[in-house]
Every structure is written in C-alpha cells, then in structure tokens.
Write a protein that holds these residues in place. Structure first.
Motif, PDB file in Angstrom:
ATOM      1  N   UNK A  45       0.836  -1.210   0.000  1.00 45.79           N
ATOM      2  CA  UNK A  45       0.000   0.000   0.000  1.00 45.79           C
ATOM      3  C   UNK A  45       0.866   1.253   0.000  1.00 45.79           C
ATOM      4  N   UNK A  46       1.861   1.291   0.875  1.00 49.16           N
ATOM      5  CA  UNK A  46       2.724   2.471   0.962  1.00 49.16           C
ATOM      6  C   UNK A  46       3.599   2.615  -0.276  1.00 49.16           C
ATOM      7  N   UNK A  47       4.181   1.511  -0.733  1.00 48.65           N
ATOM      8  CA  UNK A  47       5.059   1.552  -1.903  1.00 48.65           C
ATOM      9  C   UNK A  47       4.295   2.010  -3.138  1.00 48.65           C
ATOM     10  N   UNK A  48       3.112   1.456  -3.342  1.00 50.11           N
ATOM     11  CA  UNK A  48       2.332   1.817  -4.535  1.00 50.11           C
ATOM     12  C   UNK A  48       1.865   3.261  -4.479  1.00 50.11           C
ATOM     13  N   UNK A  49       1.519   3.741  -3.290  1.00 52.77           N
ATOM     14  CA  UNK A  49       1.049   5.121  -3.148  1.00 52.77           C
ATOM     15  C   UNK A  49       2.152   6.116  -3.528  1.00 52.77           C
ATOM     16  N   UNK A  50       3.367   5.854  -3.043  1.00 56.06           N
ATOM     17  CA  UNK A  50       4.447   6.793  -3.335  1.00 56.06           C
ATOM     18  C   UNK A  50       4.948   6.686  -4.767  1.00 56.06           C
ATOM     19  N   UNK A  51       4.936   5.512  -5.354  1.00 53.21           N
ATOM     20  CA  UNK A  51       5.292   5.405  -6.769  1.00 53.21           C
ATOM     21  C   UNK A  51       4.256   6.106  -7.641  1.00 53.21           C
ATOM     22  N   UNK A  52       2.996   5.967  -7.255  1.00 51.25           N
ATOM     23  CA  UNK A  52       1.918   6.646  -7.979  1.00 51.25           C
ATOM     24  C   UNK A  52       2.088   8.156  -7.922  1.00 51.25           C
ATOM     25  N   UNK A  53       2.306   8.672  -6.733  1.00 55.92           N
ATOM     26  CA  UNK A  53       2.431  10.119  -6.576  1.00 55.92           C
ATOM     27  C   UNK A  53       3.733  10.670  -7.149  1.00 55.92           C
ATOM     28  N   UNK A  54       4.752   9.798  -7.234  1.00 51.10           N
ATOM     29  CA  UNK A  54       6.036  10.244  -7.778  1.00 51.10           C
ATOM     30  C   UNK A  54       6.028  10.310  -9.297  1.00 51.10           C
ATOM     31  N   UNK A  55       5.039   9.662  -9.944  1.00 50.51           N
ATOM     32  CA  UNK A  55       4.912   9.772 -11.390  1.00 50.51           C
ATOM     33  C   UNK A  55       5.382   8.578 -12.187  1.00 50.51           C
ATOM     34  N   UNK A  56       5.355   7.382 -11.580  1.00 50.05           N
ATOM     35  CA  UNK A  56       5.643   6.178 -12.369  1.00 50.05           C
ATOM     36  C   UNK A  56       4.622   6.087 -13.502  1.00 50.05           C
ATOM     37  N   UNK A 205      11.008   1.188  -0.065  1.00 48.35           N
ATOM     38  CA  UNK A 205      11.001   0.370  -1.288  1.00 48.35           C
ATOM     39  C   UNK A 205      10.714   1.233  -2.512  1.00 48.35           C
ATOM     40  N   UNK A 206       9.733   2.114  -2.393  1.00 49.76           N
ATOM     41  CA  UNK A 206       9.412   3.013  -3.505  1.00 49.76           C
ATOM     42  C   UNK A 206      10.602   3.898  -3.853  1.00 49.76           C
ATOM     43  N   UNK A 207      11.286   4.386  -2.833  1.00 49.89           N
ATOM     44  CA  UNK A 207      12.453   5.245  -3.056  1.00 49.89           C
ATOM     45  C   UNK A 207      13.550   4.493  -3.803  1.00 49.89           C
ATOM     46  N   UNK A 208      13.834   3.248  -3.382  1.00 47.49           N
ATOM     47  CA  UNK A 208      14.855   2.459  -4.056  1.00 47.49           C
ATOM     48  C   UNK A 208      14.446   2.134  -5.494  1.00 47.49           C
ATOM     49  N   UNK A 209      13.157   1.904  -5.717  1.00 42.48           N
ATOM     50  CA  UNK A 209      12.674   1.630  -7.075  1.00 42.48           C
ATOM     51  C   UNK A 209      12.900   2.837  -7.981  1.00 42.48           C
ATOM     52  N   UNK A 210      12.611   4.027  -7.479  1.00 33.07           N
ATOM     53  CA  UNK A 210      12.822   5.246  -8.264  1.00 33.07           C
ATOM     54  C   UNK A 210      14.307   5.422  -8.580  1.00 33.07           C
ATOM     55  N   UNK A 211      15.158   5.150  -7.608  1.00 35.27           N
ATOM     56  CA  UNK A 211      16.608   5.273  -7.822  1.00 35.27           C
ATOM     57  C   UNK A 211      17.086   4.291  -8.890  1.00 35.27           C
ATOM     58  N   UNK A 212      16.582   3.066  -8.844  1.00 36.66           N
ATOM     59  CA  UNK A 212      16.972   2.053  -9.831  1.00 36.66           C
ATOM     60  C   UNK A 212      16.515   2.466 -11.232  1.00 36.66           C
ATOM     61  N   UNK A 213      15.252   2.866 -11.336  1.00 34.18           N
ATOM     62  CA  UNK A 213      14.668   3.213 -12.637  1.00 34.18           C
ATOM     63  C   UNK A 213      15.389   4.402 -13.274  1.00 34.18           C
ATOM     64  N   UNK A 214      15.715   5.408 -12.467  1.00 30.99           N
ATOM     65  CA  UNK A 214      16.268   6.653 -13.002  1.00 30.99           C
ATOM     66  C   UNK A 214      17.784   6.741 -12.895  1.00 30.99           C
ATOM     67  N   UNK A 215      18.417   5.695 -12.346  1.00 28.25           N
ATOM     68  CA  UNK A 215      19.883   5.698 -12.175  1.00 28.25           C
ATOM     69  C   UNK A 215      20.313   6.911 -11.350  1.00 28.25           C
ATOM     70  N   UNK A 216      19.628   7.086 -10.249  1.00 31.41           N
ATOM     71  CA  UNK A 216      19.853   8.243  -9.381  1.00 31.41           C
ATOM     72  C   UNK A 216      20.338   7.756  -8.021  1.00 31.41           C
ATOM     73  N   UNK A 217      21.507   8.209  -7.602  1.00 32.25           N
ATOM     74  CA  UNK A 217      22.025   7.796  -6.316  1.00 32.25           C
ATOM     75  C   UNK A 217      22.579   6.380  -6.339  1.00 32.25           C
ATOM     76  N   UNK A 218      22.790   5.837  -5.158  1.00 30.21           N
ATOM     77  CA  UNK A 218      23.374   4.509  -4.993  1.00 30.21           C
ATOM     78  C   UNK A 218      22.351   3.572  -4.371  1.00 30.21           C
ATOM     79  N   UNK A 219      21.872   2.579  -5.098  1.00 25.45           N
ATOM     80  CA  UNK A 219      20.884   1.654  -4.540  1.00 25.45           C
ATOM     81  C   UNK A 219      21.503   0.710  -3.502  1.00 25.45           C
ATOM     82  N   UNK A 220      20.658   0.070  -2.746  1.00 22.85           N
ATOM     83  CA  UNK A 220      21.069  -0.775  -1.620  1.00 22.85           C
ATOM     84  C   UNK A 220      21.423  -2.190  -2.101  1.00 22.85           C
ATOM     85  N   UNK A 221      22.353  -2.285  -3.039  1.00 20.42           N
ATOM     86  CA  UNK A 221      22.757  -3.570  -3.608  1.00 20.42           C
ATOM     87  C   UNK A 221      23.924  -4.138  -2.810  1.00 20.42           C
TER      88      UNK A 221
END
Length: 252
Positions: A45-56, A205-221
């Motif tokens: 619920x939280x992950x989908x809400x923030x991805x939605x509002x962030x513009x996925x 989770x939403x934040x890490x997904x945005x970072x992965x998709x946009x190549x922004x910052x360093x993901x938690x790999x």
C-alpha cells in the motif's frame, strides 16, 4: 519512443525535478517505466502510493486476498467500507484518485513460475511486498532468471529489513539473504506488527525503485538495511553470495 512530460506534469513533479542531478530527463524516464508490486498489504500500500504520486508511468499490483478489518490499521489504501472486497480492486480505485495520469493494472490470482516470469518481463523493476517465504523465493527465482531488479522488504514486530538485488555477477540474491535466517518464518498474526513500520519500509522500497529506474544515487545492492524501530536505530550489513546458493550459483 519516450513520452514527453506535459505542462501539468512539469508543474506536478516540480519538487522532484528541482533536485540536484534528477532533472526533467529523469522524471520523463520515470514516466516511461513500469513497476510490478507483488502484495498490496502494509508494504505494498505504501510503496504503490508513493510510486503513484512520484509519477511512475505504469503500475501493476498483484494480490489475491480480500480486505479484512485487521488490515485497516496499517494498509492505508483501504477504509471500513472496503472490508470484504478485493485488495487490488480497491487499491486501484484509491491510487487512481491520487494520480489519474498513470496506468494501473491488477492481477488477483496466484501465478506459477511461467506466468510470473512473463509478467516480470514486461516491467522495469519488481517490488516484493509479499508476506510469506515461498512467494519471496519464487519472485527471487524469476527475477534472477530475467535479471530484473528486485526491491525486497519485510517487517515484523518492531523490526524491518530492506535490500535491493540486481543479479549481476558475484552479487547476492534474496535466497542468500533468506539462508541467513534458516527456517525462521514469522507472521504478523503470530508476532504482531507496529502499523507505521510497514509504512516506513514500503516507502523506502518506492524510493529504491525510483533510484533504480532513473539511475539516481546509490541503490542498496549487496547491503541490507535493518531497522530497529523500538530503539529507532538503523544498521547496515554487507550481504555476500552464500556458499552453494542454488539460485545465483556461487560455489565455495
């Protein structure tokens, strides 16, 4: 072909676009990418809400459960009027009210490996928001086979765990992480869960997904973020491939 941002979207996402190093190009990339969320409970619920509002651009949510009264304290897309209805149906309706510009797909039945692999292949990133080990291992197998980035989180009692898997050479997979916990499988029903904790973990989770998709910052790999909400402490552990992992094929 990349779809451009409209004037309305440029205004709507202005605060993200204003971030140093993010800019219009990355917001446009987010618009043209898709995320798969498996499980629309507290994390989903939280992950989908923030991805939605962030513009996925496109979101697919998967869950075969219905809403019960015990879900309402932490699963923020649902209300008292939602009890007894399918989670994916209500989640889609709620998310659409937050952002009518994105496409939301729903799946409300269990998937075998072939079906899940086909679904994953049509998305840029996968968020594991499920609540059982069998599903988590299935998601890991399928993502590893397709080399699709996986953002995994879990929360129980007052503890949360988050990690990202991109399945490159010599990188660990979720199976490597799960082996550290052996056969311990706890559920919220048995052990309890503090409501805001799943919101925190799902949002990350939403934040890490945005970072992965946009190549922004360093993901938690190759790292695991562990949250102790009782003492409000965050610890980071290095995660290595485990010896003889049956998925990522590391041999000691």
């Amino acid at each position: 072909m990349m779809l451009p941002l409209s004037k309305e979207e440029l205004l709507r996402y202005n605060r993200q676009i204003s971030l140093k190093g993010f800019d219009i190009d990355k917001q446009q990339l987010l618009k043209n990418c898709s995320a798969l969320i498996i499980g629309v409970g507290g994390l989903g619920c939280s992950a989908s809400l923030y991805l939605t509002n962030a513009g996925i651009g496109q979101l697919t949510i998967v869950d075969f459960d219905t809403i019960s009264e015990s879900n309402l304290n932490r699963q923020i897309l649902y209300t008292e009027n939602s009890i007894g209805l399918k989670k994916v149906t209500i989640a889609k309706q709620t998310l659409a009210q937050y952002n009518s510009q994105i496409k939301i797909n729903t799946i409300s039945h269990t998937l075998n490996d072939n079906e899940l692999q086909d679904l994953i292949s049509h998305h840029h990133v996968v968020l594991d928001c499920s609540d059982n080990l069998a599903t988590r291992l299935q998601i890991n197998r399928c993502c590893h086979k397709l080399k699709k980035p996986l953002i995994s989180a879990s929360a129980i009692r007052m503890e949360g765990i988050l990690s990202v898997f991109t399945f490159q050479e010599h990188e660990p997979c979720y199976q490597c992480l799960s082996q550290l916990f052996k056969d311990e499988q706890l559920s919220c029903v048995e052990s309890g869960i503090m409501a805001p904790l799943v919101g925190v973990m799902g949002t990350m989770q939403a934040l890490e997904a945005i970072k992965i998709i946009t190549h922004y910052g360093t993901p938690l790999v190759g790292r695991v973020l562990v949250m102790d909400a009782l003492s409000m402490q965050f610890n980071e552990l290095k995660l290595l491939q485990q010896a003889n992992c049956p998925i990522c094929q590391y041999v000691n």
